[in-house]
Enzyme design. Structure first.
Site, mmCIF file in Angstrom:
data_model
loop_
_atom_site.group_PDB
_atom_site.id
_atom_site.type_symbol
_atom_site.label_atom_id
_atom_site.label_comp_id
_atom_site.label_asym_id
_atom_site.label_seq_id
_atom_site.Cartn_x
_atom_site.Cartn_y
_atom_site.Cartn_z
ATOM 1 N N ASP A 258 -8.082 -10.677 4.664
ATOM 2 C CA ASP A 258 -9.393 -11.036 5.224
ATOM 3 C C ASP A 258 -10.355 -9.857 5.250
ATOM 4 O OD1 ASP A 258 -7.979 -13.335 5.667
ATOM 5 O OD2 ASP A 258 -8.051 -13.238 7.853
ATOM 6 N N ARG A 322 11.184 2.395 -4.926
ATOM 7 C CA ARG A 322 11.254 0.939 -4.849
ATOM 8 C C ARG A 322 10.899 0.233 -6.149
ATOM 9 N NH1 ARG A 322 8.712 -0.330 1.173
ATOM 10 N NH2 ARG A 322 10.573 0.300 2.337
ATOM 11 N N SER A 432 4.801 3.693 5.119
ATOM 12 C CA SER A 432 3.792 2.701 5.534
ATOM 13 C C SER A 432 3.476 2.813 7.020
ATOM 14 C CB SER A 432 4.255 1.276 5.204
ATOM 15 O OG SER A 432 5.439 0.946 5.893
#
Length: 618
Positions: A258, A322, A432
């Site tokens: 958003d 990753r 993160s």
């Protein structure tokens, strides 16, 4: 948070307000301003607040506290789509990176080296070096405010584990639910510092006037009111956008991009949108996360031949970065060394050899996840896993790392919604939460320092945008729609993105996707909702979120088409090599007159060479 009996009801009564609290006297009310004074600069009679933070995850909460502590005389309000205890921060499990011990050869510079190398050298090295130094300080701050970290049995310091791509143990953790613990300590800190919350308020759009923020249009999901709110500064901390892979992602349902979509519409750049991380180990049924802590503690990845296959792909085996592990798993499945077929195919994560005591102490949450989604007790069985859409390396383009400001005055951003390019093309596990905690504080300080010398805008444009959204609600929610249209289209969007813009990409697939996304957009624009009632009209919430996900998907797809190389999470099978000559650059997607465009800016290089060799002394 005072006392041990602070309940949800206490929170709602003491920390939560309505938009009406921003409207009394045409300015900021005494319920918000610590000095009891009203801001006479706002003469328009519209709701107003000095610093408005959109999003109540880790970065939003850190921003709010930093703003309050920096200048307690300015009002700070957090607007959030739901309760602050439900967000992507809660779902970050493995730990939070930060160097706190230097007797094992670790250093801020080594953390930075690992981060830059893991990013496939798309990270801006100046920002990474600053970030890694702040990371260690952040761990100390979080410990000080009462975060319940696991402790080292030898010295009682915060416990650390290895994570993929790391040279040393620097991932600080709370069992395997670190994000959940961090979020609650950050929420406690926000409440104790007098932060106020607008619960169940979604941001519809930003209003920019004469090159600076004027306000934000919010929708109260509970009663349907669509309201222009003036602000001197706004912090966009709305999280990432991996829900564009709707059918297979570890993200909560609210991560629909958003804030990034609103920033695009307001004229800001969307940096590196094609760089979306696929976490290697989501449960085979749906993608909920089996955290990297499982591998960090010594878990194995096993194919259908019973082999630990990761050593065939990387010297660090299961603890490779990753992107490498995710591609390896998909390759095993492609080459018939996985179990099952189609979307149901998988390999196994096996932690049984760690023993029940270790699993119960350090990995209790993933044991619960495996029981919940797969009906498997990983104390006794290996659990089926497959990569899952997990993290957005891309985000709102940031002009200055030191205060997380953007090219539009008064708009700041933080956490996964932002892109200061510290993750580049591949984020390291554990970075993160550090990103959220570090950038949240920087953005809060930056926003409040800007707001103290700023004035409110006219409010005319913000009011106009709000009226357009009010008209849009009446048009869309007219009682004539098919209730399943939104959800059918949403599932189709997720499948198309996964099949064509997933772990392995080609120009042909991406171009097909871009055409399909244009068709989806046209179909979306003709959707109507059967529910006319504005009160708790969650179908309209889903409608707004779907529109944002379509715009985000188009941006990511366009940038992926243009990037004709393979780098980190962006793997082009038709362009398998990294191309530093042409693409050591950040993609910047912008929206103008309804059309998306891609431009580029150079990556900031520095002391770490592109061949990946460690500098002397590391």
């Amino acid at each position: 948070m005072s006392g041990g009996n602070f309940s949800r009801r206490d929170f709602l009564q003491s920390a939560c307000i309505g938009v009406g609290a921003l409207s009394l006297g045409g300015g900021v009310t005494s319920v918000l301003a610590s000095d009891g004074k009203k801001d006479s600069a706002n003469k328009q009679g519209l709701p107003s607040v000095d610093v408005l933070i959109i999003g109540s995850g880790g970065s939003g909460l850190r921003a709010a506290v930093a703003a309050r502590k920096t200048n307690p005389n300015l009002s700070v309000v957090v607007a959030t789509k739901m309760m602050p205890s439900r967000n992507a921060t809660c779902m970050a499990e493995g730990g939070i990176n930060g160097v706190t011990r230097f007797n094992n050869g670790d250093s801020y510079k080594l953390h930075a080296y690992d981060t830059v190398k893991g990013s496939a050298f798309l990270a801006d090295q100046d920002n990474v070096l600053k970030f890694c130094e702040l990371a260690g300080q952040t761990i100390a701050e979080l410990d000080f405010i009462g975060t319940l970290f696991s402790r080292d049995e030898k010295d009682s310091k915060v416990a650390q584990r290895m994570m993929g791509g790391a040279s040393k143990k620097r991932c600080n953790f709370s069992a395997d639910k670190t994000g959940h613990i961090l979020m609650h300590s950050a929420l406690d800190d926000a409440i104790n510092n007098g932060v106020k919350f607008l619960i169940d308020h979604e941001m519809l759009d930003l209003s920019v006037e004469d090159g600076k923020i004027e306000g934000v249009v919010l929708r109260n999901i509970q009663n349907g009111d669509i309201t222009p709110v003036l602000c001197k500064a706004v912090v966009i901390a709305t999280g990432g956008y991996a829900r564009i892979f709707y059918n297979r992602t570890s993200n909560p349902y609210i991560t629909t991009g958003d804030g990034v979509a609103a920033a695009l519409r307001a004229g800001l750049g969307f940096e590196d949108p094609e760089m979306i991380q696929f976490h290697p180990t989501g449960v085979s049924k749906g993608g909920a996360l089996i955290t990297e802590a499982a591998r960090g503690e010594g878990g194995y990845l096993i194919n259908n031949k019973g082999e630990r296959f990761m050593l065939n792909y990387h010297e660090k085996g299961e603890l490779a970065p990753r992107d490498i592990v995710a591609r390896a798993i998909e390759t095993e499945i492609r080459e018939n060394r996985g179990y099952g077929e189609g979307l149901g195919a998988y390999v196994l994560v096996d932690v049984r050899h760690l023993g029940k005591e270790t699993i119960m102490k350090k990995l209790p949450k993933i044991r619960h996840t495996a029981l919940l989604f797969e009906d498997i007790d990983l104390v006794e069985q290996a659990v089926p896993i497959r990569p899952t859409a997990h993290y957005s390396m891309g985000g709102i383009e940031v002009s200055k790392f030191d205060d997380m400001s953007t090219k539009i005055s008064g708009i700041f951003t933080a956490g996964e919604a932002s892109c200061i390019s510290i993750h580049g093309a591949n984020r390291l596990g554990g970075n993160s939460l550090t990103d959220a905690m570090v950038t949240g504080k920087l953005a809060g300080v930056g926003a409040v320092n800007y707001a103290k010398d700023a004035s409110f805008g006219s409010g005319k444009k913000c009011d106009e945008i709000a009226r357009k959204w009010q008209a849009k609600f009446k048009d869309v929610a007219n009682g004539e729609g098919n209730p399943s249209d939104i959800y059918t289209l949403r599932e189709e969007l997720g499948s198309l993105n996964w099949d064509n813009m997933g772990i392995f990409r080609t120009g042909e697939k991406l171009n097909e996707l871009y055409k399909a996304l244009e068709s989806i957009k046209q179909r979306y624009e003709s959707i109507h909702i059967a529910d006319k009632n504005a009160v708790m009209n969650t179908a309209f919430t889903d409608y707004v979120e779907l529109g944002n996900m379509i715009l985000i998907s188009q941006s990511a797809c366009l940038a992926a088409i243009k990037r004709t190389e393979s780098r980190g999470a962006h793997t082009r099978e038709d362009y398998p090599k990294r191309d530093d000559e042409n693409f050591l650059k950040h993609s910047i997607v912008t929206l103008k007159d309804g059309k998306l465009d891609v431009s580029y800016k150079d990556v900031v290089t520095g002391i770490f060479s592109l061949d990946g060799k460690k500098p002397a002394g590391l």
